[in-house]
Design a protein around this motif. Structure first.
Motif, short mmCIF file in Angstrom:
data_model
loop_
_atom_site.label_atom_id
_atom_site.label_comp_id
_atom_site.label_asym_id
_atom_site.label_seq_id
_atom_site.Cartn_x
_atom_site.Cartn_y
_atom_site.Cartn_z
N GLY A 109 -16.91 3.56 13.38
CA GLY A 109 -16.71 3.91 12.13
C GLY A 109 -16.70 2.88 11.19
N MET A 110 -16.29 1.68 11.95
CA MET A 110 -16.08 0.42 10.91
C MET A 110 -17.07 -0.66 11.81
N PRO A 111 -17.37 -1.72 10.73
CA PRO A 111 -18.03 -2.83 11.40
C PRO A 111 -17.62 -3.42 12.53
N VAL A 112 -18.49 -3.64 13.46
CA VAL A 112 -18.10 -4.42 14.58
C VAL A 112 -18.63 -5.82 14.51
N TYR A 113 -19.38 -6.23 13.47
CA TYR A 113 -19.70 -7.59 13.27
C TYR A 113 -19.70 -7.76 11.94
N ILE A 114 -19.05 -9.00 11.34
CA ILE A 114 -19.00 -9.26 9.84
C ILE A 114 -19.62 -10.50 9.57
N ARG A 142 -6.50 -11.31 5.19
CA ARG A 142 -5.68 -10.28 4.99
C ARG A 142 -6.21 -9.03 4.41
N TYR A 143 -7.32 -9.13 3.53
CA TYR A 143 -8.00 -7.84 3.24
C TYR A 143 -8.79 -7.32 4.41
N LEU A 144 -9.32 -8.06 5.17
CA LEU A 144 -9.99 -7.59 6.35
C LEU A 144 -9.10 -6.84 7.31
N ASP A 145 -8.03 -7.28 7.67
CA ASP A 145 -7.17 -6.70 8.49
C ASP A 145 -6.44 -5.30 8.06
N ARG A 146 -6.26 -5.29 6.53
CA ARG A 146 -5.52 -4.18 5.94
C ARG A 146 -6.45 -3.14 5.64
N THR A 147 -7.73 -3.56 5.37
CA THR A 147 -8.49 -2.51 4.86
C THR A 147 -9.47 -1.87 6.09
N LEU A 148 -9.90 -2.65 7.15
CA LEU A 148 -10.59 -2.44 8.08
C LEU A 148 -9.74 -2.72 9.62
N PRO A 149 -8.73 -1.89 9.71
CA PRO A 149 -7.83 -2.19 10.63
C PRO A 149 -8.20 -1.83 12.01
N ASP A 150 -9.34 -2.39 12.71
CA ASP A 150 -9.89 -2.18 13.94
C ASP A 150 -10.23 -3.45 14.47
N ALA A 179 -6.95 -8.18 13.64
CA ALA A 179 -8.27 -8.21 13.15
C ALA A 179 -8.36 -9.13 12.03
N PRO A 180 -9.56 -9.68 12.11
CA PRO A 180 -10.91 -9.68 12.92
C PRO A 180 -10.47 -10.31 14.19
N ASN A 181 -11.59 -9.87 15.18
CA ASN A 181 -11.48 -10.46 16.54
C ASN A 181 -12.46 -11.74 16.09
N LEU A 182 -12.50 -12.54 17.00
CA LEU A 182 -13.15 -14.05 16.60
C LEU A 182 -13.73 -14.84 17.89
N THR A 183 -14.91 -15.38 17.60
CA THR A 183 -15.71 -16.45 18.67
C THR A 183 -15.85 -17.63 18.04
N PHE A 184 -15.44 -18.65 18.58
CA PHE A 184 -16.24 -19.92 18.22
C PHE A 184 -17.35 -20.20 19.34
N CYS A 185 -18.51 -20.39 18.72
CA CYS A 185 -19.98 -20.81 19.45
C CYS A 185 -19.88 -22.13 19.56
N GLY A 475 3.67 5.66 15.01
CA GLY A 475 2.30 5.27 14.82
C GLY A 475 1.98 4.00 14.62
N SER A 476 0.77 3.81 13.98
CA SER A 476 0.30 2.63 14.03
C SER A 476 -0.72 2.36 12.76
N ARG A 477 -0.69 1.56 11.74
CA ARG A 477 -1.77 1.85 10.91
C ARG A 477 -3.09 1.02 11.38
N THR A 478 -3.16 0.27 12.44
CA THR A 478 -4.24 -0.23 13.24
C THR A 478 -4.76 0.66 14.25
N ASN A 479 -5.87 1.01 14.09
CA ASN A 479 -6.83 2.10 14.87
C ASN A 479 -6.62 1.80 16.61
N THR A 480 -6.67 0.68 16.80
CA THR A 480 -6.75 0.11 18.33
C THR A 480 -5.49 0.31 19.00
#
Length: 510
Positions: A109-114, A142-150, A179-185, A475-480
């Motif tokens: 229900g939220m983006p998995v790729y930003i 901070r915005y990403l973690d607080r508004t898309l907490p997944d 959040a967000p998760n992160l990959t360095f290529c 409870g938790s504000r983060t969905n995961t």
């Protein structure tokens, strides 16, 4: 009807859920009241008995599991649908992305790729000082973690050493967010040692980022490129994955009478059922859901032809050990050459099955093989091709045991090395271990540090302190967090064996 109403009422009145989380759970219940996409009797039985798993994608695939928009489209052209003009500076570019993310669906229900954020934002950085960039990225993060907490939301950076990548790494280590998760290529011909060292130092600080072997990934895709999303799934940019169906190799082994029977009879049979499930779900998505009539396609953010299907596997360790027992062999997966060789043989057989089986609607006409990282309900079965928790050998042996698998899993494979906290006194050892693993052919390098609060579960992040509060019914504000709590209780993730990285390890591993 009464039992359904009681279930919905329980969700509505759950004191641990936020209103947004309640709405999400209610929508899932509504979706699963619909009939499942059409399946034959054999595939239905395999799904019901746990040989196959649809990873809780729902009964009505009305959106792809993973969507990877080409965000450069909206940054260069704007969006008529969203009434956005193309941005002209960094503030406008970040604001444009923040708006765009809320219109990108996925299984969560939220983006998995930003996006590949440094490549997206660098063109807007002219005249921006390093301090200004740091402050803007920090607010964005901070915005990403607080508004898309997944924690399945995922950003990519690299392989170039550049100010945006450095700012993101600095902020990620500082904020310690799930959040967000992160990959360095990482590309040895492009990436500097300094940026790789900053990335491995970040792992010590916050268990992020993943380090992806960019040349290996790049070779599996085309000029349009790839993205690493969700846990560590490699998929085509401007496309994604319509579905991820997985095969439980442990259950296949339990239904086999010998290694030969497993490889020549049972694995092909259940693989065939896996493809039936994939095609059923892909058929519904492409032919009934009308998803591909959306503005995302019309404006060129995504291309219908660039969606693949993911053929996932898990339980390799248990399958190998069961087959070893059938041969009256005592060697265990991850520790014994014969057992490991059998695992490589299974991966090769899977790659051949996937490579030779056409899949309708899939990019290039084939599914992509994926070593799936597990879910919280997996009990007594190890994710992907990983070594069972608590049985991990030293880091170099660990990498050497899994290395031959990595050539086969184009759509993602990852081990999580759990390192003893003394690595904080020897960060160069982690840099050397990572660089050596990638040089040897590891597709993804990922590690946790035993004393960190922020840790990886199966691939997504969770804070142990959040799990503790969740278990106290707060409870938790983060969905995961709930998934991490379930995994900690049922799948032994907290029993990973922390190991010390030697000061004397060789980059080539001898």
């Amino acid at each position: 009807m009464q039992s359904i109403q009681e279930k919905l009422q329980k969700i509505v009145c759950d004191q641990t859920l936020s209103p947004q989380q309640k709405a999400r759970y209610l929508s899932l219940e509504a979706e699963n009241m619909l009939p499942y996409p059409s399946l034959d009797t054999e595939t239905t039985k395999a799904l019901a008995t746990g040989v196959l798993c649809d990873l809780v994608e729902g009964h009505a695939p009305y959106k792809p599991r993973y969507v990877l928009p080409d965000y450069s489209v909206v940054l260069t052209q704007g969006s008529e649908y969203l009434e956005l003009e193309a941005p002209v500076d960094l503030d406008e570019a970040i604001n444009c992305l923040m708006i765009a993310y809320h219109h990108v669906p996925s299984v969560t229900g939220m983006p998995v790729y930003i996006g590949h954020l440094d490549q997206l934002l660098l063109p807007f950085c002219e005249g921006v000082t390093d301090d200004q960039l740091y402050r803007k990225i920090k607010l964005f993060w901070r915005y990403l973690d607080r508004t898309l907490p997944d924690a399945f939301m995922h950003a990519n950076i690299g392989p170039q050493d550049n100010p945006v990548a450095r700012a993101i790494l600095r902020v990620d280590a500082e904020l310690q967010q799930i959040a967000p998760n992160l990959t360095f290529c990482y590309d040895p011909d492009i990436s500097s040692d300094a940026i790789l060292k900053q990335a491995t130092d970040n792992i010590i600080a916050c268990s992020k980022p993943h380090i992806a072997n960019h040349p290996l990934h790049q070779a599996a895709f085309d000029e349009k490129g790839y993205g690493i999303v969700s846990c560590y799934n490699a998929l085509p940019v401007a496309g994604g994955a319509g579905t991820l169906v997985r095969l439980n190799l442990k259950e296949v082994a339990l239904r086999s009478t010998s290694v030969t029977d497993f490889l020549t009879q049972k694995l092909p049979y259940y693989s065939g059922l896996c493809f039936r499930l994939i095609e059923s779900r892909m058929g519904y998505l492409f032919e009934q859901s009308n998803f591909f009539d959306s503005f995302l396609v019309q404006e060129g953010w995504i291309d219908t032809q660039r969606f693949t299907a993911m053929y996932g596997i898990y339980g390799m360790a248990e399958a190998v050990n069961l087959l070893q027992d059938m041969q009256q062999s005592n060697g265990r997966y991850g520790h014994d050459a014969q057992a490991n060789e059998l695992g490589y043989q299974i991966s090769q057989a899977l790659a051949q099955l996937v490579g030779h089986t056409p899949v309708k609607h899939a990019w290039r006409g084939r599914a992509m093989l994926h070593s799936q990282a597990g879910i919280s309900s997996d009990v007594d079965v190890t994710p992907g091709v990983r070594i069972p928790y608590g049985a991990e050998p030293d880091p170099v042996t660990h990498i050497q045991a899994l290395l031959p698998h990595h050539r086969y899993y184009d759509s993602g494979i990852s081990e999580i090395l759990t390192l003893e906290e003394t690595i904080k006194n020897n960060p160069q050892a982690l840099f050397t271990l990572c660089k050596g693993a990638l040089a040897a052919g590891f597709r993804e390098f990922t590690a946790n540090v035993d004393s960190n609060d922020l840790v990886r579960v199966t691939g997504y992040m969770v804070r142990l302190s959040d799990i503790a509060l969740y278990n106290q019914q707060q409870g938790s504000r983060t969905n995961t967090t709930v998934l991490g709590a379930e995994a900690a209780a049922g799948t032994h993730i907290l029993e990973r064996k922390p190991r010390v990285v030697s000061h004397e390890i060789s980059p080539s591993y001898g």
